[in-house]
Design an enzyme around this catalytic site. Structure first.
Site, PDB file in Angstrom:
ATOM      1  N   LYS A 111       0.835  -1.206   0.000  1.00  0.00           N
ATOM      2  CA  LYS A 111       0.000   0.000   0.000  1.00  0.00           C
ATOM      3  C   LYS A 111       0.867   1.254   0.000  1.00  0.00           C
ATOM      4  CE  LYS A 111      -4.324  -1.832   1.229  1.00  0.00           C
ATOM      5  NZ  LYS A 111      -4.903  -2.672   2.264  1.00  0.00           N
ATOM      6  N   LYS A 194      -3.971 -11.186  -6.739  1.00  0.00           N
ATOM      7  CA  LYS A 194      -5.090 -11.541  -5.865  1.00  0.00           C
ATOM      8  C   LYS A 194      -6.361 -10.769  -6.244  1.00  0.00           C
ATOM      9  CE  LYS A 194      -5.614  -9.699  -1.943  1.00  0.00           C
ATOM     10  NZ  LYS A 194      -5.623  -9.103  -0.614  1.00  0.00           N
ATOM     11  N   LYS A 197     -10.657  -6.068  -3.095  1.00  0.00           N
ATOM     12  CA  LYS A 197     -11.689  -5.025  -3.065  1.00  0.00           C
ATOM     13  C   LYS A 197     -11.233  -3.740  -3.734  1.00  0.00           C
ATOM     14  CE  LYS A 197     -11.991  -5.724   1.409  1.00  0.00           C
ATOM     15  NZ  LYS A 197     -12.328  -5.779   2.829  1.00  0.00           N
TER      16      LYS A 197
HETATM   17  P1  TYM Z   1     -10.007  -8.003   4.443  1.00  0.00           P
HETATM   18  O1  TYM Z   1     -11.199  -7.170   4.750  1.00  0.00           O
HETATM   19  O2  TYM Z   1      -9.025  -7.487   3.453  1.00  0.00           O
HETATM   20  O3  TYM Z   1     -10.474  -9.422   3.945  1.00  0.00           O
HETATM   21  C1  TYM Z   1     -11.427 -10.179   4.663  1.00  0.00           C
HETATM   22  C2  TYM Z   1     -11.080 -11.656   4.596  1.00  0.00           C
HETATM   23  O4  TYM Z   1     -11.136 -12.107   3.236  1.00  0.00           O
HETATM   24  C3  TYM Z   1      -9.918 -12.758   2.901  1.00  0.00           C
HETATM   25  N1  TYM Z   1      -9.627 -12.525   1.477  1.00  0.00           N
HETATM   26  C4  TYM Z   1      -9.472 -13.497   0.570  1.00  0.00           C
HETATM   27  N2  TYM Z   1      -9.520 -14.834   0.655  1.00  0.00           N
HETATM   28  C5  TYM Z   1      -9.309 -15.548  -0.472  1.00  0.00           C
HETATM   29  N3  TYM Z   1      -9.058 -14.978  -1.676  1.00  0.00           N
HETATM   30  C6  TYM Z   1      -9.001 -13.639  -1.819  1.00  0.00           C
HETATM   31  N4  TYM Z   1      -8.762 -13.088  -3.007  1.00  0.00           N
HETATM   32  C7  TYM Z   1      -9.216 -12.836  -0.665  1.00  0.00           C
HETATM   33  N5  TYM Z   1      -9.233 -11.495  -0.455  1.00  0.00           N
HETATM   34  C8  TYM Z   1      -9.487 -11.331   0.863  1.00  0.00           C
HETATM   35  C9  TYM Z   1      -8.876 -12.096   3.793  1.00  0.00           C
HETATM   36  O5  TYM Z   1      -7.718 -12.872   3.930  1.00  0.00           O
HETATM   37  C10 TYM Z   1      -9.651 -11.957   5.083  1.00  0.00           C
HETATM   38  O6  TYM Z   1      -9.648 -13.155   5.812  1.00  0.00           O
HETATM   39  N6  TYM Z   1      -7.085  -7.084   8.361  1.00  0.00           N
HETATM   40  C11 TYM Z   1      -8.243  -7.854   7.917  1.00  0.00           C
HETATM   41  C12 TYM Z   1      -9.466  -7.648   8.780  1.00  0.00           C
HETATM   42  C13 TYM Z   1      -9.202  -7.889  10.217  1.00  0.00           C
HETATM   43  C14 TYM Z   1      -9.033  -9.146  10.870  1.00  0.00           C
HETATM   44  C15 TYM Z   1      -8.799  -8.850  12.235  1.00  0.00           C
HETATM   45  C16 TYM Z   1      -9.063 -10.460  10.412  1.00  0.00           C
HETATM   46  C17 TYM Z   1      -9.057  -6.921  11.166  1.00  0.00           C
HETATM   47  N7  TYM Z   1      -8.829  -7.497  12.389  1.00  0.00           N
HETATM   48  C18 TYM Z   1      -8.577  -9.878  13.180  1.00  0.00           C
HETATM   49  C19 TYM Z   1      -8.837 -11.485  11.352  1.00  0.00           C
HETATM   50  C20 TYM Z   1      -8.602 -11.190  12.713  1.00  0.00           C
HETATM   51  C21 TYM Z   1      -8.575  -7.431   6.492  1.00  0.00           C
HETATM   52  O7  TYM Z   1      -8.320  -6.336   6.091  1.00  0.00           O
HETATM   53  O8  TYM Z   1      -9.257  -8.380   5.771  1.00  0.00           O
END
Ligand code: TYM
Length: 327
Positions: A111, A194, A197
């Site tokens: 980022k 990947k 979003k």
């Molecule tokens: P975030 O919002 O980017 O993504 C949410 C979840 O979706 C998974 N993910 C994917 N899995 C498979 N293929 C993909 N292309 C893909 N894109 C996203 C992510 O790995 C995630 O599990 N930092 C985290 C949110 C968070 C969190 C936490 C998660 C904040 N605190 C504590 C676990 C525990 C995030 O930004 O995920």
């Protein structure tokens, strides 16, 4: 039974990657322990976002959780910002993670690379501190995430080890876990990247119309040759589509290769599109019903109450451990 925790950040539109790698899996394992699934709205502030978008995205995620089958009776569903203990704990824990290790986080580096060095928010840099607090507050042992979040969970493990060494057994050690198939769904237009979003090209959004989803799959980039074969190195496009197909139908890769023996990419893509639509049609219908009912607000209010109890207990334990007075 181990506590389970995970969350999604309400930035942008959720993708099929979020669904397969996270949401669908949360619903599948929710009864295997005390489960906490939240909306990481404070995390969404680490990059610029319109207030209206943040609010709407947050509501959407709650509705998607419910539409996927997360049951508020067994899973505590809540907004991160409704539980002040997350922020309070982060102020303490920021002292136990180091700038060196934070600057090595892949997501931060990716980022930051796209930004002006002089204008990178401190929150973006400190993101893993807050994420570690999300995890430890709920004494969570199992952290179901997609592959891109594993490094952050590993950092949380370092924090727990460091903190417990210094203050005695205070925090529970978490462990990242990933789905067997679909931990990293790739972009349909560039299967070496990947699906995410913040990158709309080649992504299937949960908010897309079903016919748009079909179109995107039919025009997904494929590879040379015509065989349906799982081979990430040489056939990243087909392997990605196979992963999506397998994750949604439960069929093994070998089974899929057999099913499409002698058939072409077009036949296979049609089957993938059917599988996605089969799954998304009822899911999107449930989402529409939920979002237009009062259920989301009710669930979030109840969830915040339940989450606060355990989060406040952990916060008090930490405050006491480090010597903050009167706790
Ligand atoms: P975030 O919002 O980017 O993504 C949410 C979840 O979706 C998974 N993910 C994917 N899995 C498979 N293929 C993909 N292309 C893909 N894109 C996203 C992510 O790995 C995630 O599990 N930092 C985290 C949110 C968070 C969190 C936490 C998660 C904040 N605190 C504590 C676990 C525990 C995030 O930004 O995920």
């Amino acid at each position: 039974m181990d506590n389970i925790l995970s969350g999604i950040k309400p930035t942008g539109k959720l993708t099929l990657g979020n669904y397969i790698g996270a949401i669908k899996n949360f619903a599948r394992i929710q009864n295997e322990g005390d489960t906490f699934v939240f909306i990481a709205d404070l995390h969404a502030l680490t990059l610029p976002i319109e207030p209206e978008d943040l609010r709407n995205n947050s509501r959407d995620i709650a509705a998607y959780y419910l539409a996927a089958g997360l049951d508020p009776k067994s899973t505590t569903i809540f907004l991160q910002s409704d539980v002040p203990a997350h922020s309070e704990l982060a102020v303490i824990m920021q002292n136990f993670l180091y700038m060196g290790e934070l600057s090595r986080m892949t997501q931060f580096k990716d980022k930051a690379q796209k930004m002006d060095n002089e204008a990178i928010g401190l929150g973006l840099f400190a993101y893993p501190v807050l994420m570690a607090c999300d995890i430890v507050l709920y004494n969570s042992k199992r952290i179901p995430v997609g592959e891109d979040q594993v490094q952050h969970v590993e950092l949380c493990r370092d924090l727990v080890k460091r903190f417990n060494n210094r203050y005695g057994d205070t925090l529970v050690m978490p462990r990242a876990e990933m789905v067997k198939v679909g931990k990293r769904i790739m972009s349909l237009s560039d299967p070496t990247k990947k699906m995410s979003k913040s990158d709309p090209k080649g992504d299937i959004f949960l908010s897309d119309d079903l016919n748009v989803m079909r179109k995107k799959i039919m025009s997904a980039v494929t590879d040379l040759g015509h065989e349906i074969k799982y081979d990430v190195e040489n056939k990243p496009g087909i392997s990605n589509l196979m992963t999506i197909y397998s994750a949604l139908t439960g069929k093994e890769f070998a089974e899929i290769e057999k099913e499409f023996e002698g058939k072409g990419y077009g036949d296979f893509k049609r089957a993938v599109a059917d599988a996605v639509i089969n799954e998304m049609e009822p899911f999107k219908k449930r989402y529409e019903e939920i979002i237009s009912s009062g259920l989301v607000d009710e669930v979030l209010e109840e969830g915040a109450k339940k989450a606060s109890v355990i989060a406040n207990e952990t916060l008090a334990r930490v405050q006491k451990a480090v010597g903050l007075y009167h706790k």
